[in-house]
Write a protein that holds these residues in place. Structure first.
Motif, PDB file in Angstrom:
ATOM      1  N   SER A 184       0.812  -1.222   0.000  1.00  0.00           N
ATOM      2  CA  SER A 184       0.000   0.000   0.000  1.00  0.00           C
ATOM      3  C   SER A 184       0.846   1.273   0.000  1.00  0.00           C
TER       4      SER A 184
ATOM      5  N   ALA B  33       1.160   1.954  -3.550  1.00  0.00           N
ATOM      6  CA  ALA B  33       0.004   1.630  -4.388  1.00  0.00           C
ATOM      7  C   ALA B  33      -0.505   2.818  -5.186  1.00  0.00           C
ATOM      8  N   ALA B  34      -0.523   4.009  -4.603  1.00  0.00           N
ATOM      9  CA  ALA B  34      -1.150   5.156  -5.270  1.00  0.00           C
ATOM     10  C   ALA B  34      -0.422   5.538  -6.551  1.00  0.00           C
TER      11      ALA B  34
ATOM     12  N   SER C 258      -6.119  -4.899  -9.272  1.00  0.00           N
ATOM     13  CA  SER C 258      -7.234  -4.819  -8.310  1.00  0.00           C
ATOM     14  C   SER C 258      -6.708  -4.393  -6.955  1.00  0.00           C
ATOM     15  N   LEU C 259      -7.600  -3.854  -6.132  1.00  0.00           N
ATOM     16  CA  LEU C 259      -7.271  -3.391  -4.778  1.00  0.00           C
ATOM     17  C   LEU C 259      -7.503  -4.523  -3.788  1.00  0.00           C
TER      18      LEU C 259
ATOM     19  N   ASP D  85      -8.473  -5.372  -0.213  1.00  0.00           N
ATOM     20  CA  ASP D  85      -9.180  -4.617   0.818  1.00  0.00           C
ATOM     21  C   ASP D  85      -8.999  -5.163   2.227  1.00  0.00           C
ATOM     22  N   ARG D  86      -8.171  -6.186   2.402  1.00  0.00           N
ATOM     23  CA  ARG D  86      -7.933  -6.715   3.747  1.00  0.00           C
ATOM     24  C   ARG D  86      -6.448  -7.029   3.889  1.00  0.00           C
TER      25      ARG D  86
ATOM     26  N   ALA E 273      -3.699  -3.938   3.971  1.00  0.00           N
ATOM     27  CA  ALA E 273      -4.890  -3.560   3.210  1.00  0.00           C
ATOM     28  C   ALA E 273      -4.588  -2.300   2.408  1.00  0.00           C
ATOM     29  N   GLY E 274      -5.192  -2.206   1.232  1.00  0.00           N
ATOM     30  CA  GLY E 274      -4.908  -1.070   0.353  1.00  0.00           C
ATOM     31  C   GLY E 274      -3.789  -1.339  -0.621  1.00  0.00           C
ATOM     32  N   SER E 275      -3.219  -2.548  -0.564  1.00  0.00           N
ATOM     33  CA  SER E 275      -2.202  -2.937  -1.541  1.00  0.00           C
ATOM     34  C   SER E 275      -2.876  -3.296  -2.861  1.00  0.00           C
ATOM     35  N   LEU E 276      -2.067  -3.511  -3.899  1.00  0.00           N
ATOM     36  CA  LEU E 276      -2.589  -3.838  -5.229  1.00  0.00           C
ATOM     37  C   LEU E 276      -2.156  -5.236  -5.634  1.00  0.00           C
TER      38      LEU E 276
END
Length: 587
Positions: free
Chosen positions: A412, A415-416, A430-431, A433-434, A477-480
């Motif tokens: 994460s 990731a941005a 894809s993201l 979310d956990r 979480a928030g990784s790709l």
């Protein structure tokens, strides 16, 4: 009607027609190819073409430059497919041609307008536009184009003035295809992603020695990309150069850059372009690309004519073979979805094979220079001479890496910015979310990181040695997740494999991961070392062996203390850890 009135009416009609013709001509044509127009000409002609052929031409804005200039493209077809959706729906091949990525090399702008006008008028390739869509970007580096000057291209014979090689941000756009730092590149890739052209043509002018050959054309896939696309790439290049030869040109199928600068006897190498370049990038998306390089010492009229002929030839070829190329490309897309676990080439080199060729050059002399102190070459363009020179004519794979069976995990923290660039490239991701605690991955740890001593395109580039190995890592979480199983799998690997020539890592995006941030004072390290030597016989034996076998290590106090620091719990276990992981399956 009185005769005088009839004559007046005819004169008015002819005058209007003449005015319309002039309105559709470039400054280059009007000046006898001594000059090229400023960028306002692109907007004027773009609108004039769209107005004159309202059913067949669209003038579209696809971006704004850093200095606020409008970036324009002409969409040209008689098929009715004047937008990407219609082209895809109708299965119409799209040929994309781009001028002025280096705005001093501006042949493509003037030749493109000339070729497009003649095709619309039915003067050449009369049926091609019925079955192909042309997307024409006259100038990509629009700010560079307006840095106009007489000596911007000192090695080039005309026009009188031209634009500058780099952008207003001093970036070379033909080094930016993977890292996409420039606003112009991002706009271009979004346009390409929308149209998905089967053939991408990049129009340039060489530098280099003086010789008779007037154009070099390079095509891919021939050396890079999906091997099953390469036979059609070779056939495409062969047919194009055969057509140009029949039209009076002397084309080459390799870039004529001397092995030793300014020494014709050294000959030439055949090389594969890396994906920082258009012709190295587009094949990784399973499509065909042609690089056109007219020779800088030919006059501007000659260069524009050859570029115009090349465009027309390729339009006719795309109209005839484009659907077949598209079928091949779709099959390559499907193969790319199953690339996981396969060895994929990341880097190429010139192979060992050498043959002698007869190259059409000019007589020359090489003498010591009282100015530079080196050897200077003088060419005599009045005396054609066949050079019997070596050509290193093979390309081999230098570095290949097994593709992950699943894909790549982008933590994460990164990731941005990576998501933004992946989206520009049209790559699927894809993201997550956990959080994935202790997730089984492959991690790359560099055993050696070498950084450039000078910046390149505003970045400090890097080369890495190391290997992937199994580890368990926390993935927040928030990784790709970037799957390899997608049509652009080869491009995914080119961007995310750290040893890729033009990967994000190679361009220096992750340099901070290879820096030491916490340290141990020497007096503390001395104490730590004493304790470790006393308590750990294996460490003591290894230290003794290093002292005996490595003289450089033995005479370096810093290296000797670091030996112990690296084995202490205070050492940063993330040091030299590439912050992208590989996974065998989607999380």
């Amino acid at each position: 009607m009185p005769k005088l009135i009839v004559c007046a009416c005819l004169f008015a009609i002819h005058a209007a027609a003449a005015a319309e013709t002039v309105m559709l001509e470039t400054v280059a044509e009007q000046s006898g190819f001594s000059r090229t127009g400023r960028y306002e000409e692109v907007g004027r002609l773009c609108e004039a073409f769209a107005r004159t052929w309202a059913d067949h031409v669209r003038c579209v804005e696809f971006g704004r430059s850093p200095e606020g200039r409008v970036m324009l493209a002409l969409v040209v077809t008689k098929s009715g497919a004047l937008n990407p959706q219609e082209a895809h729906k109708m299965g119409i091949p799209v040929m994309f041609m781009q001028g002025g990525i280096h705005a001093g090399e501006i042949d493509g702008k003037d030749a493109g307008f000339l070729a497009v006008r003649e095709m619309l008028e039915g003067k050449t390739a009369p049926r091609a536009l019925e079955s192909v869509v042309l997307v024409f970007v006259p100038v990509l580096s629009v700010d560079g184009h307006e840095r106009f000057g007489r000596w911007n291209r000192p090695n080039q014979n005309g026009p009188e003035e031209m634009g500058w090689r780099a952008t207003a941000q001093n970036l070379n756009l033909n080094r930016d295809y993977t890292k996409v730092d420039a606003r112009e590149t991002r706009a271009l890739l979004r346009l390409l992603d929308a149209w998905d052209p089967i053939l991408y043509i990049d129009l340039h002018v060489t530098d280099g020695a003086q010789f008779e050959h007037d154009v070099a054309n390079l095509a891919e896939p021939i050396y890079v990309g999906d091997p099953q696309l390469q036979p059609a790439g070779r056939a495409l290049l062969r047919e194009l150069n055969d057509k140009l030869t029949a039209q009076g040109s002397l084309p080459l199928d390799f870039y004529p850059s001397l092995v030793e600068t300014d020494n014709p006897a050294s000959g030439f190498n055949v090389e594969a372009h890396t994906p920082r370049y258009s012709t190295g990038y587009w094949p990784l998306r399973n499509r065909y690309a042609v690089l056109v390089e007219t020779h800088s010492w030919k006059d501007y009229a000659t260069r524009v004519r050859i570029t115009r002929n090349t465009i027309v030839n390729l339009a006719e070829m795309t109209a005839r073979q484009g659907r077949e190329w598209m079928t091949l490309a779709r099959a390559a897309d499907e193969r790319a979805r199953h690339l996981g676990g396969e060895a994929v080439a990341l880097e190429y080199d010139n192979g060992p094979n050498v043959r002698r060729i007869d190259f059409r050059g000019y007589a020359y002399t090489r003498k010591p220079s009282p100015i530079s102190g080196g050897t200077v070459t003088h060419y005599d363009a009045s005396k054609p001479l066949i050079w019997h020179v070596p050509l290193r004519d093979t390309v081999i794979v230098k570095t290949a890496v097994r593709a992950p069976r699943g894909g790549y995990l982008i933590p994460s923290a990164h990731a941005a910015w990576i998501a933004e660039r992946l989206a520009v490239h049209g790559i699927e991701f894809s993201l997550i979310d956990r959080a994935l605690d202790g997730h089984e991955v492959e991690a790359f740890r560099a055993t050696q990181a070498t950084f450039a001593t000078a910046p390149s395109e505003g970045r400090t580039t890097a080369r890495f040695e190391g290997r992937w190995q199994a580890e368990r890592r926390d993935v927040p979480a928030g990784s790709l997740y970037v799957p390899v199983g997608q049509p652009k799998a080869r491009l995914v690997m080119a961007l995310l494999e750290p040893q890729g020539t033009d990967s994000f890592a190679a361009w220096g995006f992750f340099n901070a991961a290879f820096e030491t941030k916490e340290y141990m004072e020497p007096y503390v390290a001395e104490q730590v070392a004493e304790e470790m030597l006393a308590k750990n016989p294996a460490t003591a034996a290894e230290f003794k062996r290093r002292l005996a076998e490595d003289p450089e290590f033995a005479k370096s106090p810093e290296a000797r203390l670091e030996f112990f620091f690296r084995r202490h719990p205070a050492w940063d276990e993330r040091r030299d850890l590439y912050p992208v992981f590989r996974a065998n399956a989607a999380p």
